[in-house]
Design an enzyme around this catalytic site. Structure first.
Site, PDB file in Angstrom:
ATOM      1  N   GLU A   1       9.307  15.890  15.776  1.00 55.19           N
ATOM      2  CA  GLU A   1       9.555  15.913  14.324  1.00 55.19           C
ATOM      3  C   GLU A   1       8.579  16.890  13.659  1.00 55.19           C
ATOM      4  O   GLU A   1       7.365  16.777  13.841  1.00 55.19           O
ATOM      5  CB  GLU A   1       9.354  14.509  13.738  1.00 55.19           C
ATOM      6  CG  GLU A   1       9.709  14.456  12.263  1.00 55.19           C
ATOM      7  CD  GLU A   1       9.430  13.085  11.628  1.00 55.19           C
ATOM      8  OE1 GLU A   1       8.341  12.531  11.848  1.00 55.19           O
ATOM      9  OE2 GLU A   1      10.318  12.595  10.909  1.00 55.19           O
TER      10      GLU A   1
ATOM     11  N   CYS B   1      12.989  12.005   5.985  1.00 55.69           N
ATOM     12  CA  CYS B   1      13.171  11.581   7.374  1.00 55.69           C
ATOM     13  C   CYS B   1      14.601  11.826   7.842  1.00 55.69           C
ATOM     14  O   CYS B   1      14.848  11.957   9.030  1.00 55.69           O
ATOM     15  CB  CYS B   1      12.820  10.105   7.496  1.00 55.69           C
ATOM     16  SG  CYS B   1      13.743   9.091   6.326  1.00 55.69           S
TER      17      CYS B   1
ATOM     18  N   LYS C   1       0.838  -1.195   0.000  1.00 48.06           N
ATOM     19  CA  LYS C   1       0.000   0.000   0.000  1.00 48.06           C
ATOM     20  C   LYS C   1       0.874   1.247   0.000  1.00 48.06           C
ATOM     21  O   LYS C   1       1.608   1.501   0.954  1.00 48.06           O
ATOM     22  CB  LYS C   1      -0.893   0.040   1.245  1.00 48.06           C
ATOM     23  CG  LYS C   1      -1.918   1.156   1.154  1.00 48.06           C
ATOM     24  CD  LYS C   1      -2.581   1.442   2.493  1.00 48.06           C
ATOM     25  CE  LYS C   1      -2.041   2.675   3.153  1.00 48.06           C
ATOM     26  NZ  LYS C   1      -2.168   3.913   2.391  1.00 48.06           N
TER      27      LYS C   1
ATOM     28  N   GLU D   1      10.404   1.529   9.991  1.00 49.10           N
ATOM     29  CA  GLU D   1      11.307   2.653   9.720  1.00 49.10           C
ATOM     30  C   GLU D   1      10.512   3.918   9.970  1.00 49.10           C
ATOM     31  O   GLU D   1       9.584   4.238   9.223  1.00 49.10           O
ATOM     32  CB  GLU D   1      11.823   2.578   8.287  1.00 49.10           C
ATOM     33  CG  GLU D   1      12.596   1.281   8.059  1.00 49.10           C
ATOM     34  CD  GLU D   1      13.271   1.196   6.706  1.00 49.10           C
ATOM     35  OE1 GLU D   1      12.903   1.953   5.808  1.00 49.10           O
ATOM     36  OE2 GLU D   1      14.163   0.363   6.572  1.00 49.10           O
TER      37      GLU D   1
HETATM   38  P1  NAD Z   1       2.123   7.847   8.183  1.00 52.11           P
HETATM   39  O1  NAD Z   1       2.569   7.012   9.317  1.00 52.11           O
HETATM   40  O2  NAD Z   1       0.994   8.786   8.378  1.00 52.11           O
HETATM   41  O3  NAD Z   1       1.708   6.934   6.933  1.00 52.11           O
HETATM   42  C1  NAD Z   1       2.595   5.989   6.371  1.00 52.11           C
HETATM   43  C2  NAD Z   1       1.783   4.909   5.689  1.00 52.11           C
HETATM   44  O4  NAD Z   1       1.061   4.183   6.676  1.00 52.11           O
HETATM   45  C3  NAD Z   1       0.747   5.436   4.716  1.00 52.11           C
HETATM   46  O5  NAD Z   1       0.670   4.571   3.603  1.00 52.11           O
HETATM   47  C4  NAD Z   1      -0.533   5.384   5.533  1.00 52.11           C
HETATM   48  O6  NAD Z   1      -1.690   5.285   4.760  1.00 52.11           O
HETATM   49  C5  NAD Z   1      -0.313   4.116   6.342  1.00 52.11           C
HETATM   50  N1  NAD Z   1      -1.091   4.017   7.580  1.00 52.11           N
HETATM   51  C6  NAD Z   1      -1.648   5.004   8.315  1.00 52.11           C
HETATM   52  N2  NAD Z   1      -2.304   4.486   9.382  1.00 52.11           N
HETATM   53  C7  NAD Z   1      -2.137   3.144   9.327  1.00 52.11           C
HETATM   54  C8  NAD Z   1      -2.552   2.066  10.156  1.00 52.11           C
HETATM   55  N3  NAD Z   1      -3.274   2.250  11.260  1.00 52.11           N
HETATM   56  N4  NAD Z   1      -2.190   0.822   9.804  1.00 52.11           N
HETATM   57  C9  NAD Z   1      -1.431   0.599   8.712  1.00 52.11           C
HETATM   58  N5  NAD Z   1      -1.026   1.583   7.879  1.00 52.11           N
HETATM   59  C10 NAD Z   1      -1.368   2.846   8.191  1.00 52.11           C
HETATM   60  O7  NAD Z   1       3.425   8.607   7.679  1.00 52.11           O
HETATM   61  P2  NAD Z   1       3.510   9.692   6.524  1.00 52.11           P
HETATM   62  O8  NAD Z   1       2.936  10.970   7.038  1.00 52.11           O
HETATM   63  O9  NAD Z   1       3.016   9.106   5.256  1.00 52.11           O
HETATM   64  O10 NAD Z   1       5.094   9.831   6.363  1.00 52.11           O
HETATM   65  C11 NAD Z   1       5.870  10.705   7.106  1.00 52.11           C
HETATM   66  C12 NAD Z   1       6.586   9.975   8.215  1.00 52.11           C
HETATM   67  O11 NAD Z   1       7.363   8.918   7.686  1.00 52.11           O
HETATM   68  C13 NAD Z   1       7.554  10.865   8.958  1.00 52.11           C
HETATM   69  O12 NAD Z   1       7.446  10.625  10.329  1.00 52.11           O
HETATM   70  C14 NAD Z   1       8.903  10.404   8.461  1.00 52.11           C
HETATM   71  O13 NAD Z   1       9.979  10.639   9.317  1.00 52.11           O
HETATM   72  C15 NAD Z   1       8.666   8.955   8.248  1.00 52.11           C
HETATM   73  N6  NAD Z   1       9.637   8.380   7.335  1.00 52.11           N
HETATM   74  C16 NAD Z   1      10.582   7.541   7.840  1.00 52.11           C
HETATM   75  C17 NAD Z   1      11.552   7.008   6.992  1.00 52.11           C
HETATM   76  C18 NAD Z   1      12.616   6.079   7.509  1.00 52.11           C
HETATM   77  O14 NAD Z   1      13.292   5.477   6.689  1.00 52.11           O
HETATM   78  N7  NAD Z   1      12.800   5.942   8.809  1.00 52.11           N
HETATM   79  C19 NAD Z   1      11.525   7.327   5.645  1.00 52.11           C
HETATM   80  C20 NAD Z   1      10.541   8.190   5.176  1.00 52.11           C
HETATM   81  C21 NAD Z   1       9.589   8.700   6.028  1.00 52.11           C
END
Ligand code: NAD
Length: 480
Positions: free
Chosen positions: A384, A282, A173, A248
């Site tokens: 963050e 990130c 997804k 991650e």
């Molecule tokens: P998010 O956690 O809101 O969403 C990430 C994904 O998870 C999306 O596809 C979302 O639809 C899905 N999701 C949301 N709720 C869920 C649930 N209950 N169960 C399963 N899936 C669910 O994050 P975002 O806003 O899309 O991304 C930004 C965040 O990602 C920031 O905190 C950033 O630091 C982090 N990030 C981390 C890395 C890393 O490598 N550590 C890399 C990129 C981004």
């Protein structure tokens, strides 16, 4: 208006509900396409397809499996311009950045893991005169891969490439905020001849589709990249089901600058590490810590360069910062700037929404913002923000800066600028981060483990680790 489809069992299909969500171009603040509002029924169909494809995919000769993944990599390269354009429209990032970083790194992911799969070796251990042990690693089954919006195709492929290369089938997804490149990717998979059901892409909301993937009993490993709060929910669901988990998560990364650094390199790279992709990486260094003797000069030069960064139309070649991904995210970033003021910070530059002329007049643009005068322990310096906002703070001693750097709940990455070799290594060992960059930023060798410490994640992956995550080890002990 273009309508994105799910990719299930080798076909592009509509969501079972028949409902769609609006996909917004953040640079214009307008709906430009529709994406499936899928639910647990679509995940069920995808999981069944993935389960039935598993046996033949996992038993396919390695070279053949790899050749299909390599073909996908070639097709990504062929469609570089279209993919970069789509990613820029979906996410708001400068197209030039997508063209030079995101999309090339997506094909590199496919290529790296496709070829790595052909070099996996099994271990054996001899118990002198008694027995020989050998270890087999077999693909775990159906994997669930969930990715965020900030580097859409790059992180989507980062999740699925090692899973597919290991012989797993996948239900994936992408973020509902940036679905377009994953949709184009599904078409490339079909063109490359990926067998039906090997990869299934279900679009939609995290709480519906993501949650259903995590809960599905057939899916035995979850590889997730996203926010720490979401990671906690996923862990709480998956852990009692004894699923393998790789998380991650977020970061609040220190960028440490000693007075003996090469200042020009530190300044120009710090501009990138602060504001690339509008600070929505990130790994961005959002807390800049500068040795006091260099502090005033650094702040003045850094602010001057920040003011020169062009904010505007992501499709314009000269743009350095495009739009933030959504109105909601822009409001979150602006609210953190307000918080910084309440906490006593000084806005050295930026600090507000930017109005861009022409087609981008309603876009979600925020000026690159530099904040000084804040204490280490305030919320602005601990949470963050994930936008074009950095704080700069002085430090006096090495021990002090290590304590500052390690003071947050996160531990994703850290950068150190110094020409003192011993100090560089000393700090590298004392900073609690999954990756430490010395005199550089964002260099990435795919053979190395990647991921965060503390609340930045668990299950550092990369190279063999990423391949092994998607396998189950078994030991066979043979009496001699
Ligand atoms: P998010 O956690 O809101 O969403 C990430 C994904 O998870 C999306 O596809 C979302 O639809 C899905 N999701 C949301 N709720 C869920 C649930 N209950 N169960 C399963 N899936 C669910 O994050 P975002 O806003 O899309 O991304 C930004 C965040 O990602 C920031 O905190 C950033 O630091 C982090 N990030 C981390 C890395 C890393 O490598 N550590 C890399 C990129 C981004």
């Amino acid at each position: 208006m273009e309508q994105i489809s799910n990719y299930v069992n080798g076909q592009l299909v509509a969501p079972i509900s028949g409902s769609y969500l609006e996909n917004i171009n953040p640079a214009e603040g307008k709906v430009y396409s529709l994406l499936p509002d899928s639910d647990e029924r679509d995940v069920e169909t995808a999981a069944v397809a993935a389960q039935s494809a598993f046996q033949s995919w996992s038993q396919m000769p390695l070279a053949k499996r790899a050749s299909i993944l390599l073909k996908i990599a070639d097709l990504i390269d062929r469609d570089l311009e279209l993919l970069a354009f789509s990613e820029s429209v979906d996410q708001g990032k400068p197209m030039k950045l997508a063209e030079s970083v995101d999309i090339p790194r997506a094909s590199a992911n496919m290529r790296f893991f496709a070829t790595a799969s052909m070099h996996m070796a099994a271990e054996s251990h001899l118990m002198e005169g008694e027995a020989i042990n050998y270890t087999t690693r077999t693909p775990i089954g159906v994997a669930g891969c969930i990715s965020p919006w900030n580097l859409p195709l790059y992180l989507f492929t980062w999740k699925i490439a090692p899973a597919l290369a290991s012989g797993c089938t996948v239900v994936a997804k992408p973020s509902e905020l940036t679905p377009m490149t994953a949709f184009l990717f599904s078409k490339l998979c079909m063109e490359a001849g990926l067998p039906a059901g090997v990869l299934n892409i279900v679009h939609g909301l995290g709480k519906k589709v993501g949650q259903a993937i995590v809960e599905h009993p057939v899916i035995s490993a979850i590889s997730f990249t996203g926010g720490t709060v979401t990671g906690k929910t996923i862990a709480a669901t998956a852990a009692p089901m004894f699923k393998k988990l790789s998380l991650e998560l977020g970061g609040k990364n220190p960028n440490i600058i000693f007075a003996d650094c090469d200042l020009e390199e530190a300044l120009s790279t710090s501009i990138n590490s602060s504001f690339s992709n509008q600070g929505e990486i990130c790994l961005c260094g959002s807390r800049i810590l500068v040795e006091r003797s260099l502090y005033d000069r650094f702040v003045s030069d850094f602010v001057k360069r920040t003011k020169d960064l062009a904010v505007g139309d992501p499709l314009d070649e000269t743009t350095r910062l495009g739009a933030l991904v959504s109105e909601g995210h822009m409001q979150k970033v602006l609210s953190y700037i307000e918080l910084a003021k309440q906490e006593g910070g000084t806005i050295a530059c930026g600090g507000e929404r930017v109005k861009v002329e022409g087609r981008c007049a309603s876009g979600y643009f925020v000026a690159p913002t530099v904040i000084t005068g804040l204490p280490q322990n305030c919320r602005t310096n601990q949470e963050e923000i994930f936008g074009p906002v950095v704080t700069i703070m002085p430090f006096d001693a090495e021990e002090e800066v290590i304590a500052f750097a390690n003071s947050t709940a996160y531990g994703l990455s850290a950068t150190v600028w110094t020409n003192n070799l011993k100090r560089a290594h000393r700090l590298a060992h004392q900073l609690k981060s999954g990756i430490i960059w010395i005199n550089c930023w964002l260099l990435r060798d795919l053979r190395t483990p990647f991921g965060g410490m503390k609340q930045s994640g668990v299950g550092r992956e990369g190279g063999w680790e990423a391949m092994r995550f998607f396998t189950e080890a078994k030991n066979v002990c043979v009496k001699l």
